[in-house]
Design an enzyme around this catalytic site. Structure first.
Site, PDB file in Angstrom:
ATOM      1  CB  THR A  27     -21.023  26.807 -25.790  1.00  9.77           C
ATOM      2  OG1 THR A  27     -21.654  27.567 -24.756  1.00  9.77           O
ATOM      3  CG2 THR A  27     -19.652  26.360 -25.340  1.00  9.77           C
ATOM      4  CD  GLU A  28     -18.633  28.815 -32.422  1.00 11.07           C
ATOM      5  OE1 GLU A  28     -17.411  28.885 -32.721  1.00 11.07           O
ATOM      6  OE2 GLU A  28     -19.532  29.386 -33.039  1.00 11.07           O
ATOM      7  CB  ALA A  35     -20.240  43.353 -29.922  1.00  8.98           C
ATOM      8  N   GLY A  75     -24.509  28.850 -18.230  1.00 12.43           N
ATOM      9  CA  GLY A  75     -25.191  30.140 -18.043  1.00 12.43           C
ATOM     10  C   GLY A  75     -24.225  31.249 -17.652  1.00 12.43           C
ATOM     11  CD  GLN A  87     -37.119  35.312 -18.541  1.00 12.36           C
ATOM     12  OE1 GLN A  87     -37.472  36.479 -18.664  1.00 12.36           O
ATOM     13  NE2 GLN A  87     -37.833  34.305 -19.017  1.00 12.36           N
ATOM     14  CD  GLU A  88     -28.882  30.926 -20.097  1.00 15.38           C
ATOM     15  OE1 GLU A  88     -28.945  31.711 -21.072  1.00 15.38           O
ATOM     16  OE2 GLU A  88     -28.153  29.922 -20.077  1.00 15.38           O
ATOM     17  CG  HIS A 106     -26.921  11.405   3.490  1.00 16.88           C
ATOM     18  ND1 HIS A 106     -27.160  12.751   3.515  1.00 16.88           N
ATOM     19  CD2 HIS A 106     -28.128  10.824   3.253  1.00 16.88           C
ATOM     20  CE1 HIS A 106     -28.454  12.982   3.297  1.00 16.88           C
ATOM     21  NE2 HIS A 106     -29.063  11.827   3.145  1.00 16.88           N
ATOM     22  CD  GLN A 125     -21.777  22.341  19.890  1.00 14.11           C
ATOM     23  OE1 GLN A 125     -20.570  22.083  19.807  1.00 14.11           O
ATOM     24  NE2 GLN A 125     -22.253  23.224  20.731  1.00 14.11           N
TER      25      GLN A 125
HETATM   26  C1  LIG Z   1     -24.380  20.471 -19.128  1.00 12.00           C
HETATM   27  C2  LIG Z   1     -24.106  21.720 -19.902  1.00 12.00           C
HETATM   28  C3  LIG Z   1     -25.131  22.317 -20.621  1.00 12.00           C
HETATM   29  C4  LIG Z   1     -24.875  23.463 -21.382  1.00 12.00           C
HETATM   30  N1  LIG Z   1     -25.880  23.989 -22.158  1.00 12.00           N
HETATM   31  C5  LIG Z   1     -25.569  24.967 -23.050  1.00 12.00           C
HETATM   32  C6  LIG Z   1     -26.530  25.396 -24.015  1.00 12.00           C
HETATM   33  O1  LIG Z   1     -27.682  24.962 -24.017  1.00 12.00           O
HETATM   34  N2  LIG Z   1     -26.161  26.319 -24.945  1.00 12.00           N
HETATM   35  C7  LIG Z   1     -24.899  26.837 -24.966  1.00 12.00           C
HETATM   36  O2  LIG Z   1     -24.615  27.665 -25.828  1.00 12.00           O
HETATM   37  N3  LIG Z   1     -23.974  26.461 -24.064  1.00 12.00           N
HETATM   38  C8  LIG Z   1     -24.270  25.527 -23.126  1.00 12.00           C
HETATM   39  N4  LIG Z   1     -23.322  25.109 -22.223  1.00 12.00           N
HETATM   40  C9  LIG Z   1     -21.995  25.703 -22.272  1.00 12.00           C
HETATM   41  C10 LIG Z   1     -21.663  26.579 -21.068  1.00 12.00           C
HETATM   42  O3  LIG Z   1     -22.415  27.765 -21.087  1.00 12.00           O
HETATM   43  C11 LIG Z   1     -20.148  26.825 -21.090  1.00 12.00           C
HETATM   44  O4  LIG Z   1     -19.527  25.586 -20.781  1.00 12.00           O
HETATM   45  C12 LIG Z   1     -19.702  27.908 -20.134  1.00 12.00           C
HETATM   46  O5  LIG Z   1     -20.165  29.171 -20.545  1.00 12.00           O
HETATM   47  C13 LIG Z   1     -18.172  27.965 -19.970  1.00 12.00           C
HETATM   48  O6  LIG Z   1     -17.542  27.980 -21.223  1.00 12.00           O
HETATM   49  P1  LIG Z   1     -16.343  26.921 -21.512  1.00 12.00           P
HETATM   50  O7  LIG Z   1     -16.845  25.573 -21.168  1.00 12.00           O
HETATM   51  O8  LIG Z   1     -15.867  27.137 -22.904  1.00 12.00           O
HETATM   52  O9  LIG Z   1     -15.211  27.279 -20.488  1.00 12.00           O
HETATM   53  P2  LIG Z   1     -14.036  28.418 -20.702  1.00 12.00           P
HETATM   54  O10 LIG Z   1     -14.624  29.658 -21.215  1.00 12.00           O
HETATM   55  O11 LIG Z   1     -12.948  27.763 -21.484  1.00 12.00           O
HETATM   56  O12 LIG Z   1     -13.589  28.589 -19.190  1.00 12.00           O
HETATM   57  C14 LIG Z   1     -12.656  27.724 -18.532  1.00 12.00           C
HETATM   58  C15 LIG Z   1     -12.347  28.322 -17.153  1.00 12.00           C
HETATM   59  O13 LIG Z   1     -11.732  29.610 -17.345  1.00 12.00           O
HETATM   60  C16 LIG Z   1     -12.433  30.590 -16.610  1.00 12.00           C
HETATM   61  N5  LIG Z   1     -12.424  31.867 -17.311  1.00 12.00           N
HETATM   62  C17 LIG Z   1     -12.722  32.112 -18.601  1.00 12.00           C
HETATM   63  N6  LIG Z   1     -12.648  33.423 -18.863  1.00 12.00           N
HETATM   64  C18 LIG Z   1     -12.307  34.036 -17.703  1.00 12.00           C
HETATM   65  C19 LIG Z   1     -12.072  35.382 -17.310  1.00 12.00           C
HETATM   66  N7  LIG Z   1     -12.221  36.390 -18.157  1.00 12.00           N
HETATM   67  N8  LIG Z   1     -11.723  35.620 -16.021  1.00 12.00           N
HETATM   68  C20 LIG Z   1     -11.594  34.612 -15.129  1.00 12.00           C
HETATM   69  N9  LIG Z   1     -11.801  33.326 -15.447  1.00 12.00           N
HETATM   70  C21 LIG Z   1     -12.148  33.031 -16.697  1.00 12.00           C
HETATM   71  C22 LIG Z   1     -13.855  30.037 -16.509  1.00 12.00           C
HETATM   72  O14 LIG Z   1     -14.560  30.647 -15.436  1.00 12.00           O
HETATM   73  C23 LIG Z   1     -13.584  28.556 -16.306  1.00 12.00           C
HETATM   74  O15 LIG Z   1     -13.324  28.309 -14.959  1.00 12.00           O
HETATM   75  C24 LIG Z   1     -23.579  24.022 -21.405  1.00 12.00           C
HETATM   76  C25 LIG Z   1     -22.551  23.422 -20.651  1.00 12.00           C
HETATM   77  C26 LIG Z   1     -22.797  22.283 -19.916  1.00 12.00           C
HETATM   78  C27 LIG Z   1     -21.658  21.663 -19.162  1.00 12.00           C
END
Ligand SMILES: Cc1cc2nc3c(=O)[nH]c(=O)nc-3n(C[C@H](O)[C@H](O)[C@H](O)COP(=O)(O)OP(=O)(O)OC[C@H]3O[C@@H](n4cnc5c(N)ncnc54)[C@H](O)[C@@H]3O)c2cc1C
Length: 381
Positions: free
Chosen positions: A127-128, A179, A365, A243-244, A340, A281
């Site tokens: 992620t970036e 890709a 993930g 797997q992740e 709670h 209930q």
């Molecule tokens: C605590 C934590 C730990 C993490 N650990 C790692 C790590 O170890 N390594 C790593 O590389 N990353 C890591 N991440 C990053 C994580 O994988 C990303 O935050 C995640 O994949 C979402 O990317 P984004 O935050 O850029 O959100 P965005 O991609 O900007 O998404 C924003 C919203 O738009 C929605 N969206 C985006 N594209 C689409 C689409 N095509 N259709 C419908 N909806 C869409 C998303 O579902 C989301 O609701 C971590 C994140 C957190 C919060």
């Protein structure tokens, strides 16, 4: 229904892990939450009792056993005590396949013994700031110069970001090739130009170090490329994501089960209007619904674990497991918190911590929306 996933050897391993966590982790985790990180020593101690890299060949210090049930045991036990700061599952479940399956002999000899002993902590940088779900939009580049790649770019939200010694960085080696122009490079602690940013402040998982990473003209030896050839990175990532995602699903079901159990106990003891709240209930119906859904989820996930072991788990199976169980987890914990009352909002109650810790599960993930995209695309639209 009885779970039939585990054999006796897994149960014995579970006892070892449970005892280790009770001794080395549970008494300290609150302090680590305040520190924002877990100490490296607890990685080495876990390594000493064989908690890392079961699939690593014996000649490199591992057990040489490819059986995800051992991974699941650790995940379940860690979740059971709410030790959300330990980055073990990222290391064991997510990173192990990169270091075991994509490395040559020279790389195995350099990295695997430390992987197993807990002396080399791993992370993955996909992620970036500008690209998360859309991995192909990354801007980090690696340009080949002789025997090195010159790496430039930035990553964020990296789990084990501060503690990690080896970071698998996703970079473009041929930006024009889409890709096919992405590669995976292992960046090592101490390489010139590699720096870490903030340990990010999160709403939950406070003991987990989640950080930004920066690469400024880092000269990464070509010998640190994963896989036989450049340009395979995207496919290597896609191969390992099931797997992740399964690991996250195992976490989700274990967390939901744990919270459900403590909530049932709470509902037996808490009184209102002269009766236990479990005698209403509404309480019984809520708990009955949640218990039913969690048990059904558990059986699907166990089936996925068997499928992974048989190398039959598909990307779609794993996407289903990931979104369904994590959405269920957040629902279960939220409903349990409601049962709670005000105490559910107090951090001294495990349900409160579970609530903040769980929120990220539907995001990292691959988000729920991306999981549904994967499943939806499989229909051939
Ligand atoms: C605590 C934590 C730990 C993490 N650990 C790692 C790590 O170890 N390594 C790593 O590389 N990353 C890591 N991440 C990053 C994580 O994988 C990303 O935050 C995640 O994949 C979402 O990317 P984004 O935050 O850029 O959100 P965005 O991609 O900007 O998404 C924003 C919203 O738009 C929605 N969206 C985006 N594209 C689409 C689409 N095509 N259709 C419908 N909806 C869409 C998303 O579902 C989301 O609701 C971590 C994140 C957190 C919060």
């Amino acid at each position: 229904m009885q779970r039939d996933l585990f054999e006796e050897e897994h149960q014995l391993f579970r006892e070892t892990v449970r005892e280790f966590l009770a001794r080395e982790v549970a008494p300290h985790h609150d302090q680590w939450e305040k520190d924002g990180i877990v100490p490296r020593e607890v990685w080495k101690k876990a390594g000493e009792i064989g908690m890392f890299g079961f699939g690593v060949p014996e000649e490199y210090g591992g057990a040489g056993i490819t059986d995800f049930r051992y991974n699941a045991v650790i995940v379940e036990e860690v979740i059971r005590i709410g030790a959300s700061g330990l980055g073990y599952s990222l290391h064991n479940d997510v990173m192990a396949p990169y270091f075991v399956d994509l490395t040559d002999d020279e790389q195995k000899a350099r990295w695997l013994p430390g992987f197993v002993s807990g002396e080399l902590i791993t992370a993955v940088g996909m992620t970036e700031p500008g690209a998360g779900s859309d991995l192909q939009g990354i801007r980090t580049t690696a340009v080949r110069e002789g025997n090195h790649y010159v790496l430039n770019g930035q990553k964020t939200f990296i789990t084990n970001g501060i503690n990690s010694d080896l970071v698998v960085v996703v970079a473009k080696t041929d930006p024009a090739a889409g890709a096919r122009g992405t590669s995976l490079l292992v960046v090592e602690r101490g390489m010139e130009g590699f720096s870490r940013g903030r340990n990010l402040e999160k709403i939950g998982m406070h003991a987990q170090d989640t950080a930004e990473l920066f690469f400024d003209n880092v000269r990464v030896p070509a010998a640190n490329l994963l896989g036989a050839a450049e340009g395979q990175g995207f496919f290597q990532l896609m191969g390992n994501l099931p797997q992740e995602r399964l690991s996250i699903a195992v976490m989700a079901v274990a967390a939901a089960e744990t919270v459900l159990q403590t909530t049932i106990e709470y509902c037996k003891s808490r009184k209102a209007f002269g009766r236990s709240i479990g005698s209403f209930q509404n309480t019984r119906f809520v708990l009955a619904e949640l218990d039913t859904e969690v048990e059904i989820a558990r059986h699907y996930v166990d089936k996925c674990i068997r499928a992974l072991n048989a190398k039959e788990l598909t990307v779609v199976d794993a996407a289903k497991a990931k979104w369904w169980t994590t959405e269920l987890q957040t629902k279960v914990i939220d409903r349990c918190l409601q049962l709670h009352g005000g105490y559910g909002y107090m951090m001294e109650y495990p349900v409160a911590k579970a609530w903040v810790d769980s929120r990220v599960q539907t995001i990292y993930g691959g988000t729920t929306e991306i999981m549904k995209e994967i499943i939806g695309r499989s229909f051939g639209f």
